[in-house]
Design a protein around this motif. Structure first.
Motif, PDB file in Angstrom:
ATOM      1  N   LYS A   1     -18.498  35.322  17.424  1.00 19.19           N
ATOM      2  CA  LYS A   1     -18.168  36.665  16.940  1.00 19.19           C
ATOM      3  C   LYS A   1     -16.697  37.042  17.115  1.00 19.19           C
ATOM      4  CE  LYS A   1     -22.542  39.177  16.835  1.00 19.19           C
ATOM      5  NZ  LYS A   1     -23.347  40.282  17.403  1.00 19.19           N
ATOM      6  N   PRO A   2     -16.113  36.820  18.302  1.00 14.24           N
ATOM      7  CA  PRO A   2     -14.709  37.242  18.464  1.00 14.24           C
ATOM      8  C   PRO A   2     -13.688  36.270  17.865  1.00 14.24           C
ATOM      9  CG  PRO A   2     -15.538  36.341  20.522  1.00 14.24           C
ATOM     10  CD  PRO A   2     -16.695  36.387  19.586  1.00 14.24           C
ATOM     11  N   LEU A   3     -14.138  35.108  17.419  1.00 10.49           N
ATOM     12  CA  LEU A   3     -13.195  34.105  16.917  1.00 10.49           C
ATOM     13  C   LEU A   3     -12.799  34.405  15.479  1.00 10.49           C
ATOM     14  CD1 LEU A   3     -14.861  30.816  18.241  1.00 10.49           C
ATOM     15  CD2 LEU A   3     -13.061  32.177  19.327  1.00 10.49           C
ATOM     16  N   PRO A   4     -11.537  34.224  15.118  1.00 10.89           N
ATOM     17  CA  PRO A   4     -11.125  34.378  13.716  1.00 10.89           C
ATOM     18  C   PRO A   4     -11.881  33.367  12.842  1.00 10.89           C
ATOM     19  CG  PRO A   4      -9.207  34.297  15.171  1.00 10.89           C
ATOM     20  CD  PRO A   4     -10.399  33.929  16.004  1.00 10.89           C
ATOM     21  N   ALA A   5     -12.388  33.815  11.710  1.00 10.96           N
ATOM     22  CA  ALA A   5     -13.231  32.970  10.857  1.00 10.96           C
ATOM     23  C   ALA A   5     -12.520  31.702  10.424  1.00 10.96           C
ATOM     24  CB  ALA A   5     -13.708  33.765   9.644  1.00 10.96           C
TER      25      ALA A   5
END
Length: 779
Positions: free
Chosen positions: A579-583
């Protein structure tokens, strides 16, 4: 029987059951197909005076009328290849005696196998026969060797030719490899999915599990319409065979091959297919009496005119019964399983543990070496804790391994059994119970969701030593069905589960989507973190193929109990960490068979960059083999580019060196796979003298070896290695050159454009000889 003889005999099952009379005159009409033409040999073996003739010769003006009054005329594979099929049939009708009969074997163009993806035998394309060849123009049609017909078309041709009396028999899985034959006015009353093994012209294009469709076809009145082949009986006097169903086991060899006939007079008879199997019928009767003496309810039988005869039981098959009550009342289901377990336990005397030869207890004991660390395992269990002994359970003096739901009925409120041909001495009772549980569940996802099979196994303490039970089952079935001898044959004609699944998945996507999601799973991984979704067998396979080529940031799994655990030293974590990671900073590769809910979950998490791993596909390696290898040998052109050798390479000696040198002389880049210590102990029943870490370093140091790799314990066979390294040739020792299993591997490679080359071993030296000398203190 030798492998070639076994295969040669298989088509004879089409008519081996038929009641021919010795001395009758017979004509066999050939269509030029070897698998069908063996029937002429069978007619002679049955004592018929047999002539042979080509179909086209018979309908020529010069031949017609020269031969007449045959008692039996057989043609198989000839009608489809005739340019004038009605004229051929009319000619044969004229050649029959007044009480003669025609036996016609023909493929069905509407066979269920063609709907499952098999290619037409004449065009080599999918669905041509289903469409009645409408997409082939007249000129091209004339170039084909023939064409298949549907039942209505065959019937119309027969009647035009004067055969007003005819009975169709449906043949499964196909005409030249018959396992079951059913009269047109009879429907089987049991689940066929575990009885019939589908076979195909082109198994690599199949996308449906044919055997799972049989029940649906029966219930919807399509079973005979979509039969894969037909045997048509056309008696001039209207006297038909006294038969509703025939089940054949032609693949079991002369001693064990039997046929079971359900007759129209409500009797069932078993006969030996070969003279060498007559003793099996006597054994059947002895087994029946033994089981009855132990209180097992059996269908009574008698020996009569060389046959084992019993009444036809109209009860519900035990398999169907267990499945039905599973959905109706799972407490009742477990109660009935308890009753079956009691039957198994009383089916034979229990062997005291002290009377069991534990070193020879488990299948494969004969491969055991003196230094096998596992040779005392089951002795230790038998004398171990109460829990260990309970998990091992009862050992039966006579383990009737077929005392399962497949060979039983539910009739008058109790389980009744039949067909107990075999027993295994000193067999764990749990092996038999596990077989029934497997047969009842048989990859049924609905049952698995309602009551997981693993829970049922734990109820009977089957889970602790499940691997051992499956070894007993696998060893027995492989020997009975001659699976080792027929491995290459089955590989050619039976579908591969992985390929079927891949074919099916491909149909769910456009070409662009399939290429992006399934084929190019490593596209877009450069400079990004790579996560795997799933921690089961698919992930283990992925890591065995690519774990050394890619850095895996983590393994995602929805099972909370696995979070914090590791697989191949990679942490298993919650999918929520994405969730917190850049796509754009990561890619997820899904390693789960049922990927649909995972794709949905990833999309909800905002994941756009994902791929789906299919272990059956062949992916390119990230690190490609260089164009040239080590040393001066690379200057000369080689026959192969990438070569592969697998082995233990214990006590590295000159024989190993010679093999590497010879292999390197033929390839630019040589990969050597080294078996791990655990695999050596498991498969070769011995302990390596040199630990794996040292063995692989010795191999890696050899000047002829370009790359030394560990062979994964569970995925180390030829097909796995080929998918991993895409080699052009595998080199092996000549002691495997005549081994059916290795010949099957060779055929598998050749199908993919690779080869297998056998080298003669250095006769004076081997690791086994060196070990022997060490043990004798000669070294």
């Amino acid at each position: 029987m030798e492998t070639e003889k076994l295969i040669w005999e298989l088509p004879k099952g089409l008519l081996r059951w038929y009641n021919f009379h010795k001395g009758e005159r017979a004509l066999f009409v050939t269509g030029g197909i070897a698998a069908c033409d063996v029937l002429s040999e069978m007619l002679t073996e049955c004592g018929l005076l047999t002539d042979c003739a080509e179909a086209e010769q018979l309908i020529s003006a010069t031949q017609r009328g020269k031969e007449s009054f045959y008692d039996v005329i057989v043609l198989a594979g000839a009608l489809e290849r005739s340019r004038s099929p009605v004229e051929l049939l009319r000619t044969l009708q004229e050649m029959l005696s007044p009480k003669g009969r025609l036996l016609l074997g023909a493929d069905n163009r509407l066979g269920i196998r063609y709907f499952c993806g098999d290619r037409d035998a004449f065009t080599g394309r999918n669905f041509d026969s289903i469409e009645n060849y409408v997409r082939i123009n007249a000129a091209d049609m004339g170039q084909l060797e023939g064409r298949a017909y549907a039942r209505a078309e065959i019937q119309e041709m027969l009647e035009k030719a004067g055969f007003s009396r005819h009975r169709f028999y449906s043949v499964f899985p196909e005409l030249v490899r018959p396992q079951a034959i059913f009269a047109e006015d009879y429907l089987p009353e049991e689940e066929l999915e575990v009885r019939i093994f589908p076979q195909y012209n082109y198994p690599d294009t199949v996308f449906l599990e044919e055997e799972r469709l049989y029940t649906t076809l029966i219930k919807n009145g399509l079973f005979h319409t979509l039969a894969n082949g037909y045997l048509v009986e056309c008696p001039k006097d209207g006297t038909y065979a006294n038969m509703r169903q025939v089940t054949l086991s032609m693949d079991r060899g002369a001693e064990n091959a039997l046929m079971t006939l359900i007759r129209r007079d409500d009797q069932v008879e078993k006969r030996a297919l070969y003279e060498g199997g007559r003793g099996k019928l006597t054994q059947l009767m002895e087994n029946l009496r033994d089981l009855q003496a132990h209180g097992v309810k059996m269908v009574d039988a008698r020996l009569e005119n060389g046959a084992f005869v019993m009444p036809y039981v109209k009860g519900e098959s035990a398999t169907d019964y267990f499945r039905r009550i599973f959905y109706e009342d799972r407490e009742q289901f477990l109660k009935r399983l308890d009753e079956l377990w009691d039957i198994i336990l009383r089916s034979s005397e229990h062997v005291p543990y002290e009377n069991v030869d534990w070193e020879r207890f488990e299948p494969g004991w004969e491969k055991r070496k003196a230094d096998d660390p596992g040779k005392d395992r089951w002795r230790r269990v038998a004398s171990g804790s109460e829990e260990e002994r309970e998990n091992l359970g009862v050992i039966l003096r006579r383990g009737y391994i077929d005392l399962v739901c497949l060979n039983g009925f539910w009739a008058d409120g109790e389980l009744v059994f039949y067909d107990q041909e075999f027993y295994v001495e000193n067999l764990p009772a749990k092996v038999i119970l596990l077989r029934t549980i497997d047969l009842v569940y048989w990859s049924n996802t609905k049952m698995e969701a309602l009551l997981p099979k693993e829970q049922v196994l734990k109820r009977y303490h089957l889970d602790a030593y499940k691997e051992l039970w499956y070894r007993f089952i696998g060893s027995f079935m492989a020997d009975l069905r001659k699976e080792r001898e027929l491995r290459e044959y089955h590989q050619t004609y039976r579908r591969n589960a992985g390929i079927l699944n891949s074919n099916r998945q491909r149909m769910n996507f456009s070409e662009e989507e399939y290429g992006r999601i399934f084929r190019d799973i490593f596209r877009g991984t450069e400079g990004k973190k790579l996560y795997l979704f799933g921690s089961g067998n698919f992930t283990k396979k992925f890591l065995s193929q690519f774990g050394a080529d890619y850095e895996i940031a983590g393994i995602l799994d929805n099972n909370r109990e696995k979070w914090g655990m590791e697989m191949s030293q990679i942490s298993i974590v919650s999918p929520e960490i994405l969730k917190p990671l850049p796509a754009e900073s990561y890619k997820v590769i899904i390693c789960i068979k049922n990927y649909v809910p995972v794709v949905r979950q990833l999309k909800q998490l905002g994941v756009k960059n994902y791929g789906i791993y299919d272990w059956n596909l062949e992916y390119p390696r990230k690190i490609k083999a260089p164009e040239t290898g080590k040393g001066d040998e690379a200057q000369a052109p080689k026959k192969y580019h990438v070569g592969y050798i697998a082995g233990v390479f214990d006590l590295f000696h000159v024989g190993h060196l010679n093999m590497f040198k010879r292999a390197k002389e033929q390839c630019d880049y040589l990969i050597v796979g080294v078996v791990s210590d655990d695999s050596v102990m498991k498969n070769k029943k011995t302990m390596p003298c040199i630990p794996f870490a040292e063995r692989i370093e010795l191999v890696r140091a050899c000047r002829y070896v370009d790359e030394a790799v560990e062979i994964p314990a569970d995925y180390g066979d030829t097909d796995e290695a080929y998918r991993r390294y895409r080699f052009d040739v595998q080199f092996s020792g000549s002691d495997y050159e005549e081994d059916p299993a290795w010949l099957a591997k060779k055929a598998w490679l050749e199908k993919r454009g690779s080869e297998m080359v056998f080298f003669p071993y250095t006769q004076t030296t081997s690791s086994t000889k060196i070990k022997g000398m060490i043990e004798k203190k000669l070294l």
